[in-house]
Scaffold this active site. Structure first.
Site, PDB file in Angstrom:
ATOM      1  CD  GLU A  34       7.672  -0.598   7.856  1.00  0.00           C
ATOM      2  OE1 GLU A  34       6.631  -1.245   7.614  1.00  0.00           O
ATOM      3  OE2 GLU A  34       7.902   0.533   7.388  1.00  0.00           O
ATOM      4  CD  GLU A  63       0.332  -1.683   8.196  1.00  0.00           C
ATOM      5  OE1 GLU A  63      -0.039  -0.947   9.140  1.00  0.00           O
ATOM      6  OE2 GLU A  63       0.806  -1.235   7.141  1.00  0.00           O
ATOM      7  CE  LYS A 116       3.015  -5.748   4.082  1.00  0.00           C
ATOM      8  NZ  LYS A 116       2.367  -4.764   4.978  1.00  0.00           N
ATOM      9  CG  ASP A 129      -0.373   0.017   2.523  1.00  0.00           C
ATOM     10  OD1 ASP A 129       0.870  -0.086   2.612  1.00  0.00           O
ATOM     11  OD2 ASP A 129      -1.116   0.120   3.526  1.00  0.00           O
ATOM     12  CB  SER A 130       4.596   1.677   0.139  1.00  0.00           C
ATOM     13  OG  SER A 130       4.858   0.519  -0.624  1.00  0.00           O
ATOM     14  CG  ASP A 161       0.389  -4.037   2.189  1.00  0.00           C
ATOM     15  OD1 ASP A 161       0.070  -4.696   3.188  1.00  0.00           O
ATOM     16  OD2 ASP A 161       1.076  -2.993   2.235  1.00  0.00           O
TER      17      ASP A 161
HETATM   18  O1  KIV Z   1       3.278  -1.050   1.703  1.00  0.00           O
HETATM   19  C1  KIV Z   1       4.413  -1.490   1.843  1.00  0.00           C
HETATM   20  O2  KIV Z   1       5.273  -1.410   0.962  1.00  0.00           O
HETATM   21  C2  KIV Z   1       4.717  -2.109   3.107  1.00  0.00           C
HETATM   22  C3  KIV Z   1       6.151  -2.184   3.492  1.00  0.00           C
HETATM   23  C4  KIV Z   1       6.605  -0.874   3.993  1.00  0.00           C
HETATM   24  C5  KIV Z   1       6.374  -3.236   4.469  1.00  0.00           C
HETATM   25  O3  KIV Z   1       3.848  -2.475   3.825  1.00  0.00           O
END
Ligand code: KIV
Length: 287
Positions: free
Chosen positions: A187, A120, A118, A49-50, A88
């Site tokens: 992280e 969090e 993934k 989600d980055s 994510d």
């Molecule tokens: O969104 C992402 O790229 C992430 C990483 C920072 C772990 O969650």
């Protein structure tokens, strides 16, 4: 590089761990970078989600939607042949209920071409992890700095620097494994405590900014290539290319050549047969 490589999956990642070979991973959000990452031999690729920050210019990851994540995922999936692809789950796609978590996770697989998701959080999201795993979807946990909790965490910082934080991270990590996660990402943690968490679990534990005592490393594509346009520069984000400078220089050269008339040159022109040109000029004249 892709030729001859076997498809990476959970079993292959577990094998790397058991042989003590660190897995390399990177984020990707579009087709060309997925092709480059796969050709470079990445073991797994995260559609993070980055992407909201690196690709869409959001200030943090909170505004990213499922639709945006699915668009990134579909493009990346078209470019990936051998790396394992992980999607994510964005903010509020799994926090509300087990049902919405399972539904959104399933969209990453059914529509986005991902092979795992993934999410969090630790003990607080273990119910969600279990529900998603019970639906047959592999889950990667994510602990330490968890950018979707920026409101509670009050900014980006390093985690596990004292006993209280370490105890809480270890309890979260063990709960995430117990809930059925197939792997875990840490992280922003110091090297030693991250390694101790890795040693306490049996699933592969990867890191982004969590030192070298883990089962592999993840970096953000735009940090590696030096193309992130923003003011966050994490200590761990090793830059392998001065992308922003090189790209801007290339574009500056292009603009200058257009202005000077150096572009287009002879090599960039489509040829036309002299007789055909003569015919056109004879009929229409030449200005
Ligand atoms: O969104 C992402 O790229 C992430 C990483 C920072 C772990 O969650």
């Amino acid at each position: 590089m892709t030729a001859g490589r076997k498809k990476m999956n959970l079993g292959a990642l577990r094998q790397l761990k058991s042989k003590g070979i660190p897995a390399s991973a990177i984020t990707a959000y579009d087709y060309p970078s997925a092709v480059f990452a796969d050709e470079a031999g990445m073991d797994w690729i995260l559609v993070g989600d980055s992407g909201g920050m690196t690709m869409l210019g959001y200030k943090n990851t909170l505004p990213v939607t499922m639709d945006e994540m699915l668009q990134f995922s579909k493009a990346v999936a078209r470019g990936v042949k051998t790396a394992m692809l992980i999607g994510d789950m964005p903010f509020m796609s799994y926090q509300l209920s087990n049902e919405s978590a399972v539904l959104n996770a399933s969209r990453f697989l059914a529509e986005g071409g991902c092979e795992a998701v993934k999410l969090e959080g630790g003990i607080a999201v273990c119910g969600r992890i279990k529900a998603i795993v019970d639906a047959g979807i592999a889950v990667m946990g994510h602990l330490g700095l968890t950018p979707q909790s920026i409101s509670l965490q009050g900014g980006y910082k390093v985690y596990g620097k004292n006993l209280k934080e370490y105890d809480s991270l270890l309890a979260d990590a063990m709960a995430v494994e117990e809930a059925g996660a197939s792997f875990l990402l840490l992280e922003a943690m110091p090297d030693e405590p991250a390694g101790m968490i890795r040693d306490a679990l049996s699933i592969p534990v990867y890191g982004i900014g969590a030192g070298g005592k883990l089962d592999g490393q993840l970096l953000i594509m735009h940090d590696v290539l030096g193309t992130f346009v923003g003011d966050i520069e994490p200590k761990f984000a090793k830059r392998y290319l001065e992308g922003r400078r090189l790209i801007t220089e290339a574009l500056r050269s292009y603009a200058a050549e257009v202005r000077s008339g150096a572009f287009p040159a002879k090599d960039h022109l489509y040829p036309i047969a002299p007789e055909a040109l003569a015919e056109i000029v004879a009929k229409h004249g030449k200005k």
